[in-house]
Enzyme design. Structure first.
Site, short mmCIF file in Angstrom:
data_model
loop_
_atom_site.label_atom_id
_atom_site.label_comp_id
_atom_site.label_asym_id
_atom_site.label_seq_id
_atom_site.Cartn_x
_atom_site.Cartn_y
_atom_site.Cartn_z
CE LYS A 4 27.85 16.13 -3.99
NZ LYS A 4 26.47 16.30 -3.52
CG ASP A 28 30.28 17.83 -11.32
OD1 ASP A 28 30.74 17.18 -10.35
OD2 ASP A 28 29.21 18.47 -11.27
CB CYS A 64 21.33 21.77 -7.64
SG CYS A 64 21.25 22.36 -5.96
CG HIS A 77 24.77 20.20 -9.19
ND1 HIS A 77 25.13 21.44 -8.71
CD2 HIS A 77 24.20 19.54 -8.15
CE1 HIS A 77 24.80 21.53 -7.44
NE2 HIS A 77 24.23 20.39 -7.07
CD GLN A 130 25.98 12.68 -6.91
OE1 GLN A 130 25.95 11.53 -6.47
NE2 GLN A 130 25.54 13.72 -6.23
N1 PMP Z 1 27.92 18.47 -9.09
C1 PMP Z 1 27.18 17.39 -8.81
C2 PMP Z 1 26.93 16.37 -9.88
C3 PMP Z 1 26.63 17.25 -7.54
O1 PMP Z 1 25.87 16.19 -7.27
C4 PMP Z 1 26.89 18.23 -6.56
C5 PMP Z 1 26.32 18.11 -5.16
N2 PMP Z 1 24.94 17.89 -5.12
C6 PMP Z 1 27.68 19.32 -6.90
C7 PMP Z 1 28.18 19.40 -8.17
C8 PMP Z 1 28.00 20.41 -5.92
O2 PMP Z 1 28.84 19.91 -4.92
P1 PMP Z 1 29.14 20.81 -3.61
O3 PMP Z 1 27.79 21.17 -3.05
O4 PMP Z 1 29.90 19.89 -2.72
O5 PMP Z 1 29.91 21.99 -4.04
#
Ligand code: PMP
Length: 411
Positions: free
Chosen positions: A228, A202, A367, A125, A205
């Site tokens: 999430k 990270d 993203c 991401h 997910q």
């Molecule tokens: N890393 C991953 C794998 C994600 O799926 C996301 C959220 N789409 C993020 C980071 C970013 O998380 P946040 O928007 O809550 O900061």
């Protein structure tokens, strides 16, 4: 944990138990972006707001004391959930993005220098790419990528090409937000430690869908977001090994994170306070504790098993639709996320037509632009599943895609 009964689970979610305009029930397949909240979590937020709301940290009155107690309980619960050695190694942050920035700037900024290497993967991401790019620019370190196999797993056979004695940080997602790919964290941690690098996970997910154990996987840093995992937005979690947190610099300076402030300099508090400058999102942090408690009540293993059955069913039915491309590995290597394209239909058009049937999916690059470059497409439509999704939701998705094929006259 109690027996997993999806109808009972679903009944706990007010947003899912309403009738949409047109008489449809919501089919929510965007939990990978933000999960819905069970009544228990909503009630907890109300409880704080209505009964004892106050700022945290030693207010000498009953509201303040209660807030401190609840925050401690939330921190303890989260620490237990990820098997942190101590609760002091769990800091509340503003979310995954904020936390990855903290680690890149606060740990990376302290230890990286010109010639060092940062290793990430081609499926990250942007939140786990851009902070490391910025660190590389500032320190003149080099950013490198673990390549993917054609089916969207990490190419572990080529790890030696990119993980070397120059690598100082390996930062990797535990589960791709597009491909659903589950990465071999314990193995990656061991390989990183072999070359003297640290590993930063990270887990945005993965935490809602599979067990997390920072000790058995030997993880240096792990981060995730409240929203999430059936909790509120605006709050996330930083876990670090005690030694990592000790040596990591804070990047936000101010109240609560200090030990002693003099006119010309300051000393800092120990973790977690060092990373919690200013007023926390108190209500939200407490509610993340409740969300984790809710997940533990069902059992993350039971949730996983339920979601994998939905995934298998969705994967096999979608695969049979003419013109359908599903990106990423087979179901044995992924969690409950499916990103796809149908023939030459634009992913946004597809998502919009699915919405006419009450089926809520997400479209775009999610993203992950470098990953989409690799896939050779600018966008995909994504369906992601959670504990409250049912077999009927899968059927609704498949039928809505068939409806889209007819509407758009896809051959
Ligand atoms: N890393 C991953 C794998 C994600 O799926 C996301 C959220 N789409 C993020 C980071 C970013 O998380 P946040 O928007 O809550 O900061």
């Amino acid at each position: 944990s109690r027996a997993f009964n999806v109808e009972s689970v679903r009944s706990e979610f007010p947003t899912l138990n309403q009738t949409l305009d047109g008489g449809m029930q919501p089919v929510f397949l965007d939990s990978g972006a933000s999960a819905q909240k069970p009544q228990l979590v909503i009630d907890k937020e109300r409880e704080v707001e209505e009964q004892y709301y106050a700022n945290a940290h030693r207010g000498r009155y009953s509201f303040g004391a209660r807030v401190d107690e609840e925050l401690d309980a939330a921190r303890d619960r989260i620490a237990g959930f990820i098997n942190s050695e101590t609760s002091a190694q769990v800091a509340f942050t503003a979310g995954t993005t904020a936390t990855l920035n903290m680690i890149a700037a606060g740990w990376g900024g302290r230890f990286l220098k010109s010639g060092d290497e940062i290793l990430i993967t081609e499926m990250e991401h942007h939140a786990n790419i851009v902070p490391w790019q910025q660190l590389a620019i500032r320190t003149r370190a080099t950013l490198r990528y673990i390549p993917l196999t054609p089916d969207g797993r990490l190419d572990m056979d080529r790890l030696d090409e990119v993980l070397t004695a120059k690598t100082k940080v390996l930062a990797v997602t535990a589960m791709s937000n597009v491909l659903g790919t589950v990465t071999p964290i314990a193995e990656l941690a061991a390989r990183a430690h072999d070359v003297g690098a640290i590993i930063c996970i990270d887990a945005a997910q993965s935490v809602p869908h599979m067990a997390t154990d920072v000790q058995s996987d030997d993880i240096d840093f792990l981060v995730f977001s409240g929203h999430k995992i059936y909790g509120p937005t605006g709050v996330g979690v930083l876990y670090g090994k005690a030694e990592r947190l000790d040596e990591m610099d804070p990047i936000l300076f101010g109240g609560h994170m200090i030990d002693r402030v003099y006119k010309d300099h300051s000393t800092f508090a120990a973790a977690p306070a060092k990373f919690e400058a200013g007023t926390l999102p108190i209500v939200q942090a407490i509610a993340v504790g409740t969300a984790v408690e809710w997940v533990q009540g069902l059992g993350v293993a039971a949730i996983h098993q339920h979601e994998q059955l939905l995934l298998e069913s969705a994967y096999s039915q979608l695969s049979q639709i003419p013109g359908m491309t599903i990106y990423g590995p087979d179901v044995s290597h992924r969690g409950a996320i499916l990103s796809f394209r149908m023939a030459d239909v634009h992913p946004e058009d597809l998502a919009a037509i699915l919405d006419r049937r009450g089926v809520m999916t997400r479209h775009g690059h999610h993203c992950t632009m470098p990953l989409h470059d690799l896939l050779g497409v600018s966008a995909t439509t994504r369906a992601s599943f959670a504990a409250y999704n049912t077999a009927a939701d899968v059927t609704a998705l498949v039928e809505a895609i068939e409806f889209a094929r007819r509407t758009l006259r896809v051959a």
